[in-house]
Design a protein around this motif. Structure first.
Motif, PDB file in Angstrom:
ATOM      1  N   HIS A  80       0.856  -1.175   0.000  1.00 18.93           N
ATOM      2  CA  HIS A  80       0.000   0.000   0.000  1.00 18.93           C
ATOM      3  C   HIS A  80       0.899   1.234   0.000  1.00 18.93           C
ATOM      4  CE1 HIS A  80      -3.321   2.537   2.140  1.00 18.93           C
ATOM      5  NE2 HIS A  80      -3.344   2.694   0.833  1.00 18.93           N
TER       6      HIS A  80
ATOM      7  N   PRO B 146      -8.686   6.660  -6.226  1.00 19.70           N
ATOM      8  CA  PRO B 146      -8.441   6.390  -7.647  1.00 19.70           C
ATOM      9  C   PRO B 146      -8.855   7.553  -8.522  1.00 19.70           C
ATOM     10  CG  PRO B 146     -10.417   5.270  -6.915  1.00 19.70           C
ATOM     11  CD  PRO B 146      -9.781   5.857  -5.696  1.00 19.70           C
TER      12      PRO B 146
ATOM     13  N   VAL C 211     -13.534   3.849  -3.576  1.00 18.20           N
ATOM     14  CA  VAL C 211     -12.871   2.765  -2.851  1.00 18.20           C
ATOM     15  C   VAL C 211     -13.130   2.914  -1.354  1.00 18.20           C
ATOM     16  CG1 VAL C 211     -10.649   1.732  -2.248  1.00 18.20           C
ATOM     17  CG2 VAL C 211     -11.089   2.454  -4.591  1.00 18.20           C
TER      18      VAL C 211
ATOM     19  N   TYR D 251      -6.421   1.731  -1.283  1.00 18.83           N
ATOM     20  CA  TYR D 251      -5.957   2.049  -2.638  1.00 18.83           C
ATOM     21  C   TYR D 251      -4.964   3.202  -2.542  1.00 18.83           C
ATOM     22  CZ  TYR D 251      -6.079   3.748  -7.450  1.00 18.83           C
ATOM     23  OH  TYR D 251      -5.724   4.160  -8.713  1.00 18.83           O
ATOM     24  N   PRO D 252      -3.923   3.245  -3.409  1.00 18.52           N
ATOM     25  CA  PRO D 252      -3.510   2.189  -4.332  1.00 18.52           C
ATOM     26  C   PRO D 252      -2.513   1.232  -3.700  1.00 18.52           C
ATOM     27  CG  PRO D 252      -2.247   4.162  -4.749  1.00 18.52           C
ATOM     28  CD  PRO D 252      -3.192   4.499  -3.621  1.00 18.52           C
TER      29      PRO D 252
ATOM     30  N   GLU E 180      -1.926   0.383  -9.491  1.00 19.19           N
ATOM     31  CA  GLU E 180      -3.205   0.954  -9.075  1.00 19.19           C
ATOM     32  C   GLU E 180      -4.214  -0.126  -8.687  1.00 19.19           C
ATOM     33  OE1 GLU E 180      -4.226   3.305 -12.460  1.00 19.19           O
ATOM     34  OE2 GLU E 180      -3.063   5.046 -11.772  1.00 19.19           O
TER      35      GLU E 180
ATOM     36  N   GLN F 227      -6.493  -2.236  -5.762  1.00 17.07           N
ATOM     37  CA  GLN F 227      -7.108  -2.101  -4.449  1.00 17.07           C
ATOM     38  C   GLN F 227      -6.858  -3.414  -3.697  1.00 17.07           C
ATOM     39  OE1 GLN F 227     -11.453  -1.871  -4.646  1.00 17.07           O
ATOM     40  NE2 GLN F 227     -11.412  -2.658  -6.734  1.00 17.07           N
TER      41      GLN F 227
ATOM     42  N   THR G 162      -5.393  -8.627  -3.835  1.00 20.89           N
ATOM     43  CA  THR G 162      -5.644  -7.375  -4.544  1.00 20.89           C
ATOM     44  C   THR G 162      -6.534  -7.600  -5.759  1.00 20.89           C
ATOM     45  OG1 THR G 162      -3.879  -7.411  -6.226  1.00 20.89           O
ATOM     46  CG2 THR G 162      -3.241  -6.781  -3.972  1.00 20.89           C
TER      47      THR G 162
ATOM     48  N   TYR H 153      -8.577  -1.874 -10.178  1.00 20.76           N
ATOM     49  CA  TYR H 153      -9.677  -0.940  -9.981  1.00 20.76           C
ATOM     50  C   TYR H 153     -10.529  -0.918 -11.246  1.00 20.76           C
ATOM     51  CZ  TYR H 153     -12.262   3.399  -9.359  1.00 20.76           C
ATOM     52  OH  TYR H 153     -13.263   4.324  -9.248  1.00 20.76           O
TER      53      TYR H 153
END
Length: 361
Positions: free
Chosen positions: A71, A77, A229, A264-265, A275, A277, A325, A328
């Motif tokens: 992270h 985003p 997000v 995120y991200p 990128e 999540q 993960t 996105y």
């Protein structure tokens, strides 16, 4: 010849009534044929012969990355448009009761495929489409990144897979749709795929039997993109691999789930992921491609697909997987989805129980 497929029980769902949102997105999709009707016969025989021996032998498939995704900030985003949703199949039929249990979605299941002579599995889900024939999964569970040979071989989806059984039949992949940047540049920020599938098939009374369309049998999730997000999300999948410490917590024979609020991200440069999540979750390899669902109803067993499992690993150094993960989902994801969503597949079972394209639109 022994087979593992069981008689199917089908619960019909009424058609969705909510309007699909308009969205002017660029044409960013790539498509590749998976199986012709003739090739589908070989694919079905490959997976169902000898009591489903190959299904049971399939190893978990995951995307190899050098480090655990990290992270990198708390920023949101860069959505490329307004938030939008496509309703789930039957979404206008609102449940009149509620439940505190987490009921597993009928729409989720296991994907099986080959890479060369090796047998592998991932996870996936049925989603809304014009002909109720569309599956969402990770891009690396549909496109052959290792051999750069377009699609993976002998690709099938088994919704509700449970201890070697296919309660709603086997669905052979027809055509896979991925983002251009994924299939050309292996951009893992676009690690998603949408696969049209032929009608479901089972083996009954010495012949193949057509079970109808995927969405009619198990329903289909809605689709959400450009969402904020941090919304609560359920993640479902079939983890199969051992934890880094060698403990086989999972077997791949049953569906598992995680729940949380994504951050995120999340980035992992070794696979060009910048990128993603992520949520805290102990699922291991084999869960790739499993659905990330927002606004999930355990009563109705549906919600909106807002991601698919992509990467994962151990973030605290205790040799136990604790993070997964997803890419996105933005307007370009929606554009690829919309390329696949209106396309027809049809039946490949003839009246005499043999295989071959029989149905016309």
């Amino acid at each position: 010849m022994k087979r593992i497929l069981l008689p199917v029980g089908v619960a019909g769902l009424v058609a969705a009534s909510l309007a699909v949102p308009a969205h002017a997105a660029p044409k960013v999709g790539q498509s590749a044929k998976m199986a012709t009707p003739a090739a589908a016969a070989d694919t079905l025989e490959f997976w169902t012969a000898d009591g489903g021996k190959n299904l049971k032998a399939a190893a978990p498939y995951g995307l190899e990355h050098a480090k655990v995704p990290k992270h990198v900030s708390t920023g949101g985003p860069a959505a490329d448009g307004k938030p939008g949703v496509v309703p789930a199949i039957g979404d206008e039929a609102k449940p009149t009761t509620t439940t505190k249990n987490v009921n597993l979605p009928k729409s989720a299941g296991r994907v099986f495929f080959t890479v060369g002579d090796s047998l592998y599995s991932c996870s996936a889900s049925s989603i809304q489409s014009a002909y109720k024939n569309l599956v969402a999964t990770a891009g690396h569970c549909a496109y052959d990144l290792e051999g750069n040979a377009s699609v993976l071989g002998h690709w099938v989806f088994i919704p509700g897979y449970y201890q070697g059984k296919a309660p709603w039949g086997v669905y052979v992949g027809k055509t896979a749709y991925t983002h251009h940047d994924f299939s050309v540049y292996e951009d893992i920020d676009r690690d998603f795929a949408f696969v049209t599938v032929y009608n479901g098939i089972t083996w009954s009374e010495g012949k193949w039997k057509d079970l109808g369309r995927l969405g009619d049998n198990v329903g289909g999730l809605g689709f959400a993109y450009n969402q904020k997000v941090g919304q609560n999300v359920f993640v479902f999948g079939y983890p199969t691999a051992a934890h880094p410490d060698g403990d086989y917590t999972y077997t791949g024979s049953t569906m598992k789930w995680c729940y949380g609020k994504p951050v995120y991200p999340v980035a992992e440069k070794s696979v060009k992921a910048e990128e993603h999540q992520a949520i805290r979750c102990s699922m291991t390899g084999g869960s790739s491609g499993g659905p990330w669902i927002i606004k999930y109803s355990s009563t109705a067993r549906k919600g909106y697909l807002n991601g698919v499992s992509s990467l994962g690993g151990d973030t605290d150094g205790n040799n136990r997987s604790d993070l997964i993960t997803s890419p996105y989902f933005d307007g370009e994801t929606y554009a690829v989805y919309k390329t696949a969503a209106p396309l027809w597949s049809g039946s490949i079972v003839k009246k005499d129980g043999t295989l071959g394209l029989t149905e016309t639109k």
